[in-house]
Design an enzyme around this catalytic site. Structure first.
Site, PDB file in Angstrom:
ATOM      1  N   ALA A 131       0.858  -1.188   0.000  1.00 28.30           N
ATOM      2  CA  ALA A 131       0.000   0.000   0.000  1.00 28.30           C
ATOM      3  C   ALA A 131       0.884   1.224   0.000  1.00 28.30           C
ATOM      4  CB  ALA A 131      -0.929  -0.005   1.211  1.00 28.30           C
ATOM      5  N   SER A 132       0.342   2.319  -0.524  1.00 33.73           N
ATOM      6  CA  SER A 132       1.096   3.561  -0.591  1.00 33.73           C
ATOM      7  C   SER A 132       0.193   4.704  -0.155  1.00 33.73           C
ATOM      8  CB  SER A 132       1.609   3.804  -2.008  1.00 33.73           C
ATOM      9  OG  SER A 132       2.350   4.996  -2.077  1.00 33.73           O
ATOM     10  N   SER A 134       0.141   9.000   1.609  1.00 35.48           N
ATOM     11  CA  SER A 134       0.706  10.313   1.316  1.00 35.48           C
ATOM     12  C   SER A 134       2.057  10.534   1.974  1.00 35.48           C
ATOM     13  CB  SER A 134      -0.265  11.405   1.767  1.00 35.48           C
ATOM     14  OG  SER A 134      -0.562  11.260   3.147  1.00 35.48           O
ATOM     15  N   VAL A 138       4.163   0.871   2.397  1.00 36.30           N
ATOM     16  CA  VAL A 138       4.379  -0.360   3.164  1.00 36.30           C
ATOM     17  C   VAL A 138       4.786  -1.482   2.224  1.00 36.30           C
ATOM     18  CG1 VAL A 138       3.283  -2.070   4.651  1.00 36.30           C
ATOM     19  CG2 VAL A 138       2.739   0.356   4.943  1.00 36.30           C
ATOM     20  N   LYS A 152       7.357  -0.255   6.970  1.00 34.57           N
ATOM     21  CA  LYS A 152       6.851   1.051   6.576  1.00 34.57           C
ATOM     22  C   LYS A 152       8.025   1.991   6.358  1.00 34.57           C
ATOM     23  CE  LYS A 152       3.398   4.532   7.844  1.00 34.57           C
ATOM     24  NZ  LYS A 152       2.331   4.895   8.799  1.00 34.57           N
ATOM     25  N   ASP A 287      -6.615   8.807  13.107  1.00 35.71           N
ATOM     26  CA  ASP A 287      -6.590   8.700  11.644  1.00 35.71           C
ATOM     27  C   ASP A 287      -7.350   7.443  11.228  1.00 35.71           C
ATOM     28  OD1 ASP A 287      -5.990   9.585   9.123  1.00 35.71           O
ATOM     29  OD2 ASP A 287      -3.977   8.726   9.066  1.00 35.71           O
TER      30      ASP A 287
END
Length: 553
Positions: A131-132, A134, A138, A152, A287
């Site tokens: 996953a990417s 902002s 990872v 990460k 978050d």
């Protein structure tokens, strides 16, 4: 003043908006409608791809503009009640599908952080990211002992970009606070400062690892939430290694239902987790967008990405809980009084008027299903009410407000019929009982026992010293001594003023007598008056002006 670099950044933002065809959207707003005729002179509009929808254009624009704008899009993506479906679906892609940076750069960052080759730490490392986002992305990996982990890595050269955009935000906030009538109340500079702290904290993965470890400890053994384990020996400021988890992304509700998860219980559990973090632990995951939440087939949540966390002071906790309970009980007078007591509105606010305004806004929301409550409209109306009563933005609550928006958006997606009030009210009542009831008193006594055990042995000698000083007249109280000294000084000043006033008056009277004496022959006349009268009069006047009460000491 805008620096050259910031001016170039503004030009780049303008060019990016035009390049993605968003100039049409801007000119369609109420503010720029008078300038719509300029579209006929914008030759680059001929190059726009008309087949690309507005949602995709906005998403691509935010991605091109960088992490701050992506964060903004992430927050908006959870507000499906405020956005059209096409925009919400496109912005949801910003949660974990931001364009990645090359895996080779990730390897270079990791090796620099460890000071050794990648093969000395990992048996396997996949350069294609899982996953990417902002700020970071990872990768999956395997430690030398065979443990499956995720790594990460912070994006390369991201900090200068963030600081540049923060500089622009500060300029905009400063202008708003100076020249906008609502600027002082909204405190935009304080809000930007809070946002800056939060965003820069995300760049330190050691801080994030510590936050993850804290929340994992808080929910140890919980059936509601699971937090992956942090592998501390492999964590650095720009690299973090955590346990790899397996769950269903909360955004994939179809798969969650197919796994047999009770959706109503899942939605209620999410609300309970939030209130537990805010009020019981006073440390909350701030978050909680869908890209950071997974679900096990058992219905337990799995949380990742703890770059943004928040906490409240004890006073803010209590005021917030009391406000929410007063809302639940429709005690609008108590809500108004709490706002005044906490300083959120000026102390000169008329409580009865504020109470009536709050009642008008909030009364319609009760006893209605969650799906029928538009919190976006509610917040808008509360904002309008706050404007009337000069309510100031509380920067320490900004993160909490953001998290509440995320929770609402998530709850709407899981179970549109969720009644937030009925789920939260029992929890808050229980928490208030623990904080203010008999149990809270006993708990505070228990907490003080170690301190008492340390101080009690000194108590007899302290009492003896006080009694001994009192018996011999040597006992002095510091505050009393300072107060007496101040009183003495004021009396001394008053006596001086009185003395000089009498002296000045005497000289003036003497001057007048000299003028009225018969047979008095002055040595010299000045403007027809005796010189002695001039001297005595001037001296008397100077003394009175310089030392009369209210003049200089």
């Amino acid at each position: 003043m805008i620096r050259p670099g910031q001016a170039l950044r503004l030009l780049f933002i303008s060019w990016t908006l035009m390049r993605h065809g968003l100039d049409d959207l801007i000119l369609a707003t109420h503010l720029f409608r008078p300038l719509r005729f300029l579209r006929w002179f914008m030759w680059w509009r001929l190059l726009h791809n008309k087949e690309v929808g507005r949602g995709e254009r906005i998403r691509r624009t935010l991605e091109d503009l960088g992490p701050i704008f992506v964060k903004f899009g992430q927050i908006l993506s959870t507000r499906r009640d405020l956005l059209p479906d096409d925009l919400a679906e496109e912005l949801a892609k910003l949660q974990d599908r931001v364009p990645p940076f090359p895996g080779r750069e990730a390897v270079a960052i990791i090796e620099k952080g460890y000071g050794q080759p990648l093969s000395a730490v990992f048996a396997e490392f996949d350069e294609v990211p899982l996953a990417s986002a902002s700020i970071a992305q990872v990768h999956s990996a395997t430690l030398l002992d065979g443990t499956r982990v995720v790594v990460k890595v912070v994006r390369p050269n991201i900090e200068p970009v963030i600081r540049r955009d923060l500089g622009l935000l500060y300029i905009i906030a400063d202008k708003l606070q100076r020249y906008w009538s609502e600027g002082r109340r909204l405190r935009p500079l304080a809000v930007v400062a809070e946002f800056e702290k939060t965003l820069l904290d995300e760049l330190d993965l050691m801080r994030e690892a510590a936050s993850a470890a804290q929340i994992r400890r808080n929910f140890s053994g919980s059936e509601q939430l699971y937090v992956p384990e942090v592998y501390w020996p492999h964590c650095r400021k720009r690299v973090m290694v955590m346990e790899r988890i397996h769950g269903i992304p909360i955004a994939n509700l179809q798969a969650v239902r197919a796994a047999g998860v009770d959706m109503q219980q899942l939605a209620e559990r999410g609300v309970e987790i939030f209130f537990t973090q805010v009020f019981r632990h006073n440390f909350f995951h701030a978050d909680m967008h869908p890209g950071n939440i997974f679900v096990e087939p058992s219905g337990r949540y799995i949380a990742v990405d703890f770059g943004i966390v928040g906490s409240l002071s004890g006073e803010d906790q209590r005021y917030l809980a009391e406000n929410l309970l007063a809302f639940f009980k429709r005690d609008y007078n108590r809500v108004a009084v709490l706002h005044v007591e906490s300083g959120w509105v000026p102390r000169t606010t008329r409580v009865d008027e504020f109470e009536a305004a709050i009642r008008t806004v909030c009364e319609p929301i009760f006893e209605r299903p969650f799906a029928e409550i538009s919190f976006g409209h509610l917040l808008l109306r509360l904002f309008q009410t706050a404007r009337r009563f000069n309510m100031e933005v509380q920067p320490q609550l900004v993160l909490l407000q953001k998290t509440l928006l995320n929770i609402e958006g998530l709850g709407r997606q899981i179970d549109p019929q969720l009644n937030l009030w009925s789920t939260a009210k029992p929890f808050l009542e229980r928490w208030m009982s623990e904080q203010l009831g008999g149990r809270a008193f006993v708990n505070r006594l228990k907490a003080q026992v170690p301190q008492w055990g340390e101080k009690l042995p000194e108590l007899p000698s302290l009492i003896f010293d006080v009694l001994h000083q009192a018996k011999h007249g040597t006992l002095e109280l510091k505050g009393q001594r300072e107060g007496l000294a101040q009183i003495q000084q004021e009396i001394r000043r008053a006596n001086q003023r009185t003395f000089f006033a009498i002296l000045g008056s005497a000289l003036l009277i003497s001057a007048a007598l000299l003028l009225g004496l018969d047979g008095y022959a002055p040595a010299r006349l000045v403007y027809g008056l005796p010189l002695e009268s001039w001297v005595l009069g001037i001296l008397g006047g100077a003394i009175l002006l310089g030392n009369w009460p209210g003049g200089r000491d």
